[in-house]
Design an enzyme around this catalytic site. Structure first.
Site, PDB file in Angstrom:
ATOM      1  N   ASP A  26      69.442  82.517  55.361  1.00 34.45           N
ATOM      2  CA  ASP A  26      69.789  82.826  56.831  1.00 34.45           C
ATOM      3  C   ASP A  26      69.477  84.186  57.047  1.00 34.45           C
ATOM      4  OD1 ASP A  26      69.359  81.804  59.318  1.00 34.45           O
ATOM      5  OD2 ASP A  26      71.659  81.458  59.476  1.00 34.45           O
ATOM      6  N   HIS A  43      60.561  86.533  57.527  1.00 32.88           N
ATOM      7  CA  HIS A  43      60.381  85.605  56.566  1.00 32.88           C
ATOM      8  C   HIS A  43      59.576  86.040  55.484  1.00 32.88           C
ATOM      9  CE1 HIS A  43      61.939  82.676  59.576  1.00 32.88           C
ATOM     10  NE2 HIS A  43      61.059  82.867  60.375  1.00 32.88           N
ATOM     11  N   LEU A 137      64.374  77.248  34.015  1.00 37.34           N
ATOM     12  CA  LEU A 137      65.043  77.348  35.481  1.00 37.34           C
ATOM     13  C   LEU A 137      64.444  76.195  36.208  1.00 37.34           C
ATOM     14  CD1 LEU A 137      66.940  78.752  37.704  1.00 37.34           C
ATOM     15  CD2 LEU A 137      65.039  79.846  38.361  1.00 37.34           C
TER      16      LEU A 137
HETATM   17  C1  IPE Z   1      69.492  76.732  58.211  1.00 39.78           C
HETATM   18  O1  IPE Z   1      69.232  77.923  59.040  1.00 39.78           O
HETATM   19  C2  IPE Z   1      67.863  76.380  57.622  1.00 39.78           C
HETATM   20  C3  IPE Z   1      67.429  77.339  56.579  1.00 39.78           C
HETATM   21  C4  IPE Z   1      67.617  78.498  56.320  1.00 39.78           C
HETATM   22  C5  IPE Z   1      65.904  76.882  56.259  1.00 39.78           C
HETATM   23  P1  IPE Z   1      69.107  77.835  60.565  1.00 39.78           P
HETATM   24  O2  IPE Z   1      69.059  79.273  60.833  1.00 39.78           O
HETATM   25  O3  IPE Z   1      68.113  77.063  60.992  1.00 39.78           O
HETATM   26  O4  IPE Z   1      70.593  77.240  60.896  1.00 39.78           O
HETATM   27  P2  IPE Z   1      71.350  77.166  62.367  1.00 39.78           P
HETATM   28  O5  IPE Z   1      70.100  76.677  63.343  1.00 39.78           O
HETATM   29  O6  IPE Z   1      71.374  78.544  62.908  1.00 39.78           O
HETATM   30  O7  IPE Z   1      72.433  76.322  62.215  1.00 39.78           O
HETATM   31  C1  IPE Z   2      66.107  81.615  57.859  1.00 40.67           C
HETATM   32  O1  IPE Z   2      66.065  82.538  58.933  1.00 40.67           O
HETATM   33  C2  IPE Z   2      64.623  81.024  57.647  1.00 40.67           C
HETATM   34  C3  IPE Z   2      64.340  79.968  58.471  1.00 40.67           C
HETATM   35  C4  IPE Z   2      65.166  78.950  58.930  1.00 40.67           C
HETATM   36  C5  IPE Z   2      63.109  79.071  58.006  1.00 40.67           C
HETATM   37  P1  IPE Z   2      66.182  82.506  60.393  1.00 40.67           P
HETATM   38  O2  IPE Z   2      64.642  82.403  60.841  1.00 40.67           O
HETATM   39  O3  IPE Z   2      67.050  81.211  60.570  1.00 40.67           O
HETATM   40  O4  IPE Z   2      66.907  83.883  60.900  1.00 40.67           O
HETATM   41  P2  IPE Z   2      67.704  84.048  62.081  1.00 40.67           P
HETATM   42  O5  IPE Z   2      68.981  83.273  61.884  1.00 40.67           O
HETATM   43  O6  IPE Z   2      67.108  83.864  63.334  1.00 40.67           O
HETATM   44  O7  IPE Z   2      68.068  85.570  61.925  1.00 40.67           O
HETATM   45 MG    MG Z   3      69.025  81.192  61.299  1.00 42.52          MG
END
Ligand code: IPE
Ligand code: IPE
Ligand code: MG
Length: 256
Positions: A26, A43, A137
């Site tokens: 995240d 990403h 792995l």
């Molecule tokens: C969780 O992250 C999902 C992934 C990393 C794929 P999110 O950024 O979507 O989670 P919330 O919405 O903050 O809980």
């Molecule tokens: C996690 O990073 C990746 C996915 C959920 C696909 P985020 O896109 O949630 O990044 P933030 O939380 O907005 O910084």
């Molecule tokens: Mg996020």
């Protein structure tokens, strides 16, 4: 400061290394925003971290790595971001699988895969079959995955088996449920890592994480480097996993 990519065993015989690490990657969006870049740039950078992590797992004896790439709730994001994430997923399947195969990595994709289009579905099938005999792995990518969905789909299978007479309802145990989750081929995660500062599970492996050691860091996923991962492994090696027993009981068993 950790200067070796391979962590020394300082656990005193406890749990030096997790066998299975599950990660919520995240913070990509915030990483990009901080630099005035579009979210997709975060990403993309995050993909590079995945490459490094796969290598580090190999070097540190981690045998299973399970990454949350796209949650069942992430469809709620702006259509443009969802589309770019799907494109990134498809291009990763196209461009990375050969390298994974050369490195003896077995790839699995878990989640409700029916929602993906033909192109991604066929890339997943090819990637899984190409890498199916690899052993160094097991890399599992959770895509359109939700922990509640996983438990619900296991329940549906149980009902079908009971209705067909294949399964006796009195014989349904925790093992039955575990064996019907889409992670049935994996041991339970030992270590859970979430980057990006949030301290929540966001519907990730709800059943499977029951006894995982939880590790949260404020570091945003694109900044999660070798040193950060080794710090998480080192943190894990210092934990005493009691599984309901007392510390003394576990200490005796370890010293025996
Ligand atoms: C969780 O992250 C999902 C992934 C990393 C794929 P999110 O950024 O979507 O989670 P919330 O919405 O903050 O809980
Ligand atoms: C996690 O990073 C990746 C996915 C959920 C696909 P985020 O896109 O949630 O990044 P933030 O939380 O907005 O910084
Ligand atoms: Mg996020």
């Amino acid at each position: 400061m950790l200067s070796f990519r391979r962590l020394k065993d300082t656990s005193g015989g406890g749990h030096p290394m997790p066998l299975h690490v599950a990660v919520i990657m995240d913070g990509n969006g915030r990483w990009a925003r901080k630099r005035g870049l579009p979210r997709i740039a975060g990403h993309r950078r995050g993909m590079e971290v995945v490459r490094k992590l796969v290598r580090l797992c190999g070097e540190n004896g981690v045998k299973y790595l399970t990454l949350f790439a796209f949650s069942s709730e992430n469809w709620r994001r702006p259509a443009r971001e969802v589309q770019l994430l799907m494109d990134l997923f498809a291009s990763a399947l196209e461009n990375e699988v050969k390298k994974l195969h050369d490195n003896d990595v077995k790839l699995h994709i878990i989640g409700d895969l029916d929602r993906f289009g033909e192109r991604i579905t066929s890339l997943i099938k090819d990637a899984e079959s190409l890498t199916s005999n690899n052993q160094s792995l097991t890399l599992t990518i959770a895509a359109n995955y939700g922990g509640r969905w996983d438990i619900a789909q296991a329940c549906q299978k149980i009902v079908k088996q009971v209705q067909s007479g294949e399964l006796d309802d009195q014989a349904i145990t925790e093992e039955t449920v575990g064996s019907l989750l889409c992670t049935h081929f994996l041991p339970e995660p030992d270590l859970f890592i979430r980057t990006g500062g949030e301290q929540r599970l966001s519907n990730y492996l709800l059943w499977q994480l029951a006894y995982a050691e939880l590790y949260f860091t404020d570091v945003l996923w694109p900044d999660f480097d070798d040193e950060e991962f080794l710090a998480a492994l080192q943190g894990f090696s210092k934990r005493q996993r009691r599984f309901g027993q007392t510390g003394e009981q576990v200490g005796q068993a370890t010293n025996a």
